[in-house]
Design an enzyme around this catalytic site. Structure first.
Site, short mmCIF file in Angstrom:
data_model
loop_
_atom_site.label_atom_id
_atom_site.label_comp_id
_atom_site.label_asym_id
_atom_site.label_seq_id
_atom_site.Cartn_x
_atom_site.Cartn_y
_atom_site.Cartn_z
N HIS A 281 -10.49 -5.52 -2.83
CA HIS A 281 -9.15 -5.73 -2.30
C HIS A 281 -9.20 -6.08 -0.82
CE1 HIS A 281 -10.11 -1.41 -2.11
NE2 HIS A 281 -9.43 -1.37 -0.99
N GLN B 204 -14.48 2.66 1.63
CA GLN B 204 -13.85 2.19 0.39
C GLN B 204 -13.55 3.38 -0.52
OE1 GLN B 204 -16.17 -0.69 -1.84
NE2 GLN B 204 -14.45 -1.19 -3.19
N ASP C 12 0.85 -1.19 0.00
CA ASP C 12 0.00 0.00 0.00
C ASP C 12 0.89 1.25 0.00
OD1 ASP C 12 -3.21 0.53 1.06
OD2 ASP C 12 -1.78 2.20 1.08
N HIS D 273 -6.92 -5.70 2.55
CA HIS D 273 -5.75 -5.12 3.22
C HIS D 273 -5.21 -6.19 4.17
CE1 HIS D 273 -6.81 -0.72 2.45
NE2 HIS D 273 -8.00 -1.27 2.30
N VAL E 55 -11.22 2.76 -3.46
CA VAL E 55 -10.91 2.20 -4.77
C VAL E 55 -11.91 1.08 -5.04
CG1 VAL E 55 -9.18 1.06 -6.21
CG2 VAL E 55 -8.44 2.75 -4.51
#
Ligand code: AMP
Length: 114
Positions: A100, A94, A31, A102, A96
């Site tokens: 995904h 959120q 990230d 993390h 993006v």
């Protein structure tokens, strides 16, 4: 056609990322704004906007992603504990809209999150 997300651009190698894992189905990279000593994003290559868009057909993909997460846990020495987070939608934080996970670790993580 809608614009590519930043993560799709990373998949397509249009923009750089610190990639730590890649196979036919997924990719993991660091990230850019790490929130812990280890902060990796794991994404499917399939364009799925969020958990809300998942279908039953994605069940094997999710199993694969969790298998990769466990490999990353070993590789980054997170055996003392870690957190896997998926933010969903506006209230979930959120930013993006490409699914995904993390993977956060390397320090004690507080609960509840903010
Ligand atoms: P979320 O807020 O859950 O949608 O998470 C998006 C994450 O993507 C944030 O933690 C950002 O720091 C991270 N991010 C945004 N752009 C990039 C990039 N180009 N490379 C790596 N991570 C990124």
């Amino acid at each position: 056609m809608s614009e590519k997300t930043i993560f799709k651009r990373i998949i397509d190698k249009e923009i750089p990322a610190q990639i730590v894992y890649e196979d036919d189905l997924c990719m993991a990279f660091k990230d850019v704004h790490p929130q812990a000593p280890v902060h990796i994003l794991l994404i499917p290559k399939k364009e799925i906007a969020s958990t809300d868009q998942l279908t039953e057909a994605d069940t094997p993909l999710l199993g694969h992603l969790y298998g990769v997460l466990r490999q990353l846990v070993k590789e980054f020495n997170l055996q003392d504990g870690y957190r896997v987070v998926t933010n969903c939608g506006q209230n979930g934080g959120q930013t993006v809209y490409h699914l995904h996970f993390h993977l956060l670790g390397g320090r004690p993580l507080l609960w509840p999150p903010g």
